[in-house]
Design a protein around this motif. Structure first.
Motif, PDB file in Angstrom:
ATOM      1  N   GLU A  71     -36.420 -77.622   7.799  1.00 60.34           N
ATOM      2  CA  GLU A  71     -35.826 -78.885   8.609  1.00 60.34           C
ATOM      3  C   GLU A  71     -34.425 -79.245   8.207  1.00 60.34           C
ATOM      4  OE1 GLU A  71     -36.443 -81.833  11.500  1.00 60.34           O
ATOM      5  OE2 GLU A  71     -37.627 -80.047  10.972  1.00 60.34           O
ATOM      6  N   VAL A  72     -34.218 -78.976   6.954  1.00 63.72           N
ATOM      7  CA  VAL A  72     -33.034 -79.277   6.209  1.00 63.72           C
ATOM      8  C   VAL A  72     -31.749 -78.417   7.027  1.00 63.72           C
ATOM      9  CG1 VAL A  72     -31.401 -79.486   4.276  1.00 63.72           C
ATOM     10  CG2 VAL A  72     -33.795 -80.301   4.239  1.00 63.72           C
ATOM     11  N   ALA A  73     -31.934 -77.162   7.147  1.00 62.58           N
ATOM     12  CA  ALA A  73     -31.284 -76.124   7.771  1.00 62.58           C
ATOM     13  C   ALA A  73     -30.904 -76.578   9.267  1.00 62.58           C
ATOM     14  CB  ALA A  73     -31.825 -74.550   7.523  1.00 62.58           C
ATOM     15  N   LYS A  74     -32.026 -77.015   9.754  1.00 59.84           N
ATOM     16  CA  LYS A  74     -32.098 -77.410  11.169  1.00 59.84           C
ATOM     17  C   LYS A  74     -30.994 -78.464  11.586  1.00 59.84           C
ATOM     18  CE  LYS A  74     -34.999 -79.055  14.956  1.00 59.84           C
ATOM     19  NZ  LYS A  74     -36.390 -79.332  15.311  1.00 59.84           N
ATOM     20  N   ASN A  75     -31.237 -79.670  10.641  1.00 56.98           N
ATOM     21  CA  ASN A  75     -30.503 -80.695  10.815  1.00 56.98           C
ATOM     22  C   ASN A  75     -28.800 -80.503  10.549  1.00 56.98           C
ATOM     23  OD1 ASN A  75     -32.478 -82.248  11.431  1.00 56.98           O
ATOM     24  ND2 ASN A  75     -33.162 -82.931   9.159  1.00 56.98           N
ATOM     25  N   TRP A  76     -28.767 -79.376   9.670  1.00 56.46           N
ATOM     26  CA  TRP A  76     -27.403 -79.062   9.330  1.00 56.46           C
ATOM     27  C   TRP A  76     -26.728 -78.484  10.400  1.00 56.46           C
ATOM     28  CZ3 TRP A  76     -26.239 -74.055   9.688  1.00 56.46           C
ATOM     29  CH2 TRP A  76     -24.723 -73.518   9.653  1.00 56.46           C
ATOM     30  N   TYR A  77     -27.489 -77.370  11.152  1.00 57.20           N
ATOM     31  CA  TYR A  77     -26.929 -76.445  12.494  1.00 57.20           C
ATOM     32  C   TYR A  77     -26.716 -77.806  13.390  1.00 57.20           C
ATOM     33  CZ  TYR A  77     -26.669 -73.432  16.035  1.00 57.20           C
ATOM     34  OH  TYR A  77     -26.144 -72.612  17.219  1.00 57.20           O
ATOM     35  N   ALA A  78     -27.860 -78.736  13.816  1.00 55.96           N
ATOM     36  CA  ALA A  78     -27.424 -79.774  14.635  1.00 55.96           C
ATOM     37  C   ALA A  78     -26.074 -80.623  14.469  1.00 55.96           C
ATOM     38  CB  ALA A  78     -28.727 -80.480  14.783  1.00 55.96           C
ATOM     39  N   ARG A  79     -25.893 -81.007  13.208  1.00 55.80           N
ATOM     40  CA  ARG A  79     -24.734 -81.503  13.009  1.00 55.80           C
ATOM     41  C   ARG A  79     -23.384 -80.524  13.344  1.00 55.80           C
ATOM     42  NH1 ARG A  79     -23.405 -82.255   7.966  1.00 55.80           N
ATOM     43  NH2 ARG A  79     -25.012 -81.459   6.732  1.00 55.80           N
ATOM     44  N   VAL A  80     -23.502 -79.101  13.051  1.00 56.72           N
ATOM     45  CA  VAL A  80     -22.461 -78.314  13.146  1.00 56.72           C
ATOM     46  C   VAL A  80     -22.174 -77.885  14.582  1.00 56.72           C
ATOM     47  CG1 VAL A  80     -21.276 -76.195  12.722  1.00 56.72           C
ATOM     48  CG2 VAL A  80     -22.514 -77.367  11.136  1.00 56.72           C
ATOM     49  N   LYS A  81     -23.135 -77.927  15.296  1.00 55.03           N
ATOM     50  CA  LYS A  81     -23.159 -77.685  16.689  1.00 55.03           C
ATOM     51  C   LYS A  81     -22.560 -78.740  17.722  1.00 55.03           C
ATOM     52  CE  LYS A  81     -27.718 -77.496  19.092  1.00 55.03           C
ATOM     53  NZ  LYS A  81     -28.579 -76.585  19.927  1.00 55.03           N
ATOM     54  N   SER A  82     -22.858 -80.119  17.054  1.00 56.85           N
ATOM     55  CA  SER A  82     -22.451 -81.250  17.713  1.00 56.85           C
ATOM     56  C   SER A  82     -20.902 -81.409  17.842  1.00 56.85           C
ATOM     57  CB  SER A  82     -23.037 -82.500  17.265  1.00 56.85           C
ATOM     58  OG  SER A  82     -24.532 -82.314  17.365  1.00 56.85           O
ATOM     59  N   ARG A  83     -20.251 -80.407  17.027  1.00 58.28           N
ATOM     60  CA  ARG A  83     -18.803 -80.628  16.801  1.00 58.28           C
ATOM     61  C   ARG A  83     -18.010 -80.193  18.316  1.00 58.28           C
ATOM     62  NH1 ARG A  83     -17.127 -81.265  11.626  1.00 58.28           N
ATOM     63  NH2 ARG A  83     -14.975 -80.591  12.079  1.00 58.28           N
ATOM     64  N   PRO A  84     -16.850 -80.737  18.629  1.00 58.88           N
ATOM     65  CA  PRO A  84     -16.269 -80.339  19.896  1.00 58.88           C
ATOM     66  C   PRO A  84     -16.110 -78.983  19.740  1.00 58.88           C
ATOM     67  CG  PRO A  84     -15.396 -82.628  19.101  1.00 58.88           C
ATOM     68  CD  PRO A  84     -16.557 -81.926  18.173  1.00 58.88           C
ATOM     69  N   SER A  85     -15.665 -78.269  18.726  1.00 60.90           N
ATOM     70  CA  SER A  85     -15.329 -76.798  18.706  1.00 60.90           C
ATOM     71  C   SER A  85     -16.610 -76.104  19.204  1.00 60.90           C
ATOM     72  CB  SER A  85     -15.093 -76.412  17.461  1.00 60.90           C
ATOM     73  OG  SER A  85     -16.137 -76.588  16.275  1.00 60.90           O
ATOM     74  N   PHE A  86     -17.450 -76.434  19.127  1.00 61.30           N
ATOM     75  CA  PHE A  86     -18.731 -75.768  19.665  1.00 61.30           C
ATOM     76  C   PHE A  86     -19.228 -75.773  21.109  1.00 61.30           C
ATOM     77  CE2 PHE A  86     -21.195 -73.973  16.140  1.00 61.30           C
ATOM     78  CZ  PHE A  86     -22.198 -73.201  16.852  1.00 61.30           C
ATOM     79  N   ARG A  87     -18.464 -76.736  21.873  1.00 68.46           N
ATOM     80  CA  ARG A  87     -18.863 -76.957  23.289  1.00 68.46           C
ATOM     81  C   ARG A  87     -18.642 -75.754  24.011  1.00 68.46           C
ATOM     82  NH1 ARG A  87     -16.033 -82.775  23.335  1.00 68.46           N
ATOM     83  NH2 ARG A  87     -17.611 -83.985  22.263  1.00 68.46           N
ATOM     84  N   PRO A  88     -17.349 -75.357  24.161  1.00 67.60           N
ATOM     85  CA  PRO A  88     -17.076 -73.930  24.902  1.00 67.60           C
ATOM     86  C   PRO A  88     -18.205 -72.885  24.904  1.00 67.60           C
ATOM     87  CG  PRO A  88     -15.041 -74.608  23.863  1.00 67.60           C
ATOM     88  CD  PRO A  88     -16.264 -75.466  23.074  1.00 67.60           C
ATOM     89  N   LEU A  89     -18.650 -72.770  23.541  1.00 67.71           N
ATOM     90  CA  LEU A  89     -19.803 -71.634  23.177  1.00 67.71           C
ATOM     91  C   LEU A  89     -20.926 -71.981  24.159  1.00 67.71           C
ATOM     92  CD1 LEU A  89     -17.509 -70.848  21.139  1.00 67.71           C
ATOM     93  CD2 LEU A  89     -19.480 -70.011  19.597  1.00 67.71           C
ATOM     94  N   LEU A  90     -21.551 -73.187  23.729  1.00 65.45           N
ATOM     95  CA  LEU A  90     -22.549 -73.812  24.139  1.00 65.45           C
ATOM     96  C   LEU A  90     -22.711 -73.747  25.851  1.00 65.45           C
ATOM     97  CD1 LEU A  90     -23.533 -76.744  22.004  1.00 65.45           C
ATOM     98  CD2 LEU A  90     -24.246 -74.424  21.765  1.00 65.45           C
ATOM     99  N   GLY A  91     -21.484 -73.885  26.620  1.00 62.94           N
ATOM    100  CA  GLY A  91     -21.453 -73.835  27.790  1.00 62.94           C
ATOM    101  C   GLY A  91     -21.378 -72.496  28.358  1.00 62.94           C
ATOM    102  N   GLU A  92     -21.359 -71.206  27.710  1.00 65.40           N
ATOM    103  CA  GLU A  92     -21.341 -69.977  28.335  1.00 65.40           C
ATOM    104  C   GLU A  92     -22.687 -69.402  28.330  1.00 65.40           C
ATOM    105  OE1 GLU A  92     -17.036 -68.712  26.392  1.00 65.40           O
ATOM    106  OE2 GLU A  92     -18.811 -67.872  25.811  1.00 65.40           O
ATOM    107  N   THR A  93     -22.926 -68.733  29.377  1.00 65.50           N
ATOM    108  CA  THR A  93     -24.201 -67.890  29.418  1.00 65.50           C
ATOM    109  C   THR A  93     -23.883 -66.464  30.038  1.00 65.50           C
ATOM    110  OG1 THR A  93     -24.385 -68.506  31.992  1.00 65.50           O
ATOM    111  CG2 THR A  93     -25.595 -70.034  29.977  1.00 65.50           C
ATOM    112  N   LEU A  94     -24.845 -65.566  29.664  1.00 62.62           N
ATOM    113  CA  LEU A  94     -24.500 -64.162  29.998  1.00 62.62           C
ATOM    114  C   LEU A  94     -25.309 -63.692  31.296  1.00 62.62           C
ATOM    115  CD1 LEU A  94     -23.609 -64.313  27.040  1.00 62.62           C
ATOM    116  CD2 LEU A  94     -24.251 -61.837  26.891  1.00 62.62           C
ATOM    117  N   ALA A  95     -24.815 -63.215  32.070  1.00 64.06           N
ATOM    118  CA  ALA A  95     -25.558 -62.798  33.325  1.00 64.06           C
ATOM    119  C   ALA A  95     -26.915 -61.965  33.001  1.00 64.06           C
ATOM    120  CB  ALA A  95     -24.616 -61.975  34.360  1.00 64.06           C
ATOM    121  N   GLY A  96     -27.879 -62.287  33.532  1.00 59.24           N
ATOM    122  CA  GLY A  96     -29.159 -61.654  33.192  1.00 59.24           C
ATOM    123  C   GLY A  96     -29.937 -62.053  31.901  1.00 59.24           C
TER     124      GLY A  96
END
Length: 230
Positions: free
Chosen positions: A193-218
């Motif tokens: 759970e600690v690792a999960k909470n750390w990752y949630a904090r990091v992926k909430s940063r603005p720098s992560f938004r472009p990555l989270l918005g991308e998807t791969l065809a198929g």
């Protein structure tokens, strides 16, 4: 203008993209399939490995670790606050150690095999190493990710971020590799759970938004990949 030869699901490419995003540096992205061994790409990096950064009038900069140092030396050296590489020698050693841990060890044991077997092989010919997924490699990667998660959790139990109390290159390296596994639904978040909470904090940063918005065809992202409250 900087140009980055990368692949959307290459974890080392994602690491460099996160660094550039954290510093607000504009970059032109070119998707590269290194297994195709294009002559133009081999001229930039004879090793045929991603990522490669190119600045106008400068030699190509190959490899995630080298690119990270290049950005620190040429783009971030004058910053007083917000540096991803600390000032003190000891702190820098720890950041570099952990960044290498994820870019080398985690990549070899987890993110590299998962991306190769589940994604890249789909686009590779037999001669390039394509074919059906190697179930033994997948099984090993799924086993290995557990102890890496526990290591992240152990680190964060003693400090706010992986290498100290501020976000550094170490956090971005770990998050970049985990994000590829998370895209594929391969992270057993209930393991720590600690690792999960750390990752949630990091992926909430603005720098992560472009990555989270991308998807791969198929290859759709996992249900919670872009969810900040997963």
């Amino acid at each position: 203008m900087l140009t980055l030869f990368q692949h959307p699901l290459c974890p080392r490419s994602r690491y460099v993209r996160l660094i550039l995003n954290e510093y607000g540096i504009d970059v032109r992205l070119i998707e590269e399939r290194p297994w195709e061994r294009r002559e133009e790409f081999l001229l930039l990096n004879p090793a045929a490995e991603l990522p490669v950064l190119v600045a106008d009038g400068q030699p190509a900069v190959p490899g995630a670790g080298i690119i990270a140092e290049y950005i620190e030396e040429t783009q971030a050296a004058d910053l007083i606050e917000g540096r991803l590489l600390p000032e003190s020698i000891g702190a820098r050693v720890e950041v570099r150690r952990l960044a290498n841990w994820f870019n080398d060890k985690f990549h070899e044991e987890v993110s590299g095999p998962l991306a190769l077997e589940r994604v890249f092989k789909r686009h590779m010919t037999r001669e390039q190493g394509g074919g059906p997924p190697d179930t033994d490699s997948l099984r090993a990667a799924r086993r290995n990710i557990r102890y890496h998660l526990h290591y992240i959790g152990w680190l964060v139990r003693t400090r706010d971020c992986l290498a100290g109390n501020e976000i550094t290159l170490a956090d971005l390296a770990a998050a970049a590799h985990l994000s590829v596994c998370d895209y594929l639904g391969e992270v057993p978040w209930n393991e720590d759970e600690v690792a999960k909470n750390w990752y949630a904090r990091v992926k909430s940063r603005p720098s992560f938004r472009p990555l989270l918005g991308e998807t791969l065809a198929g290859i759709p992202a996992s249900a919670t990949y872009a969810d900040l409250d997963f």
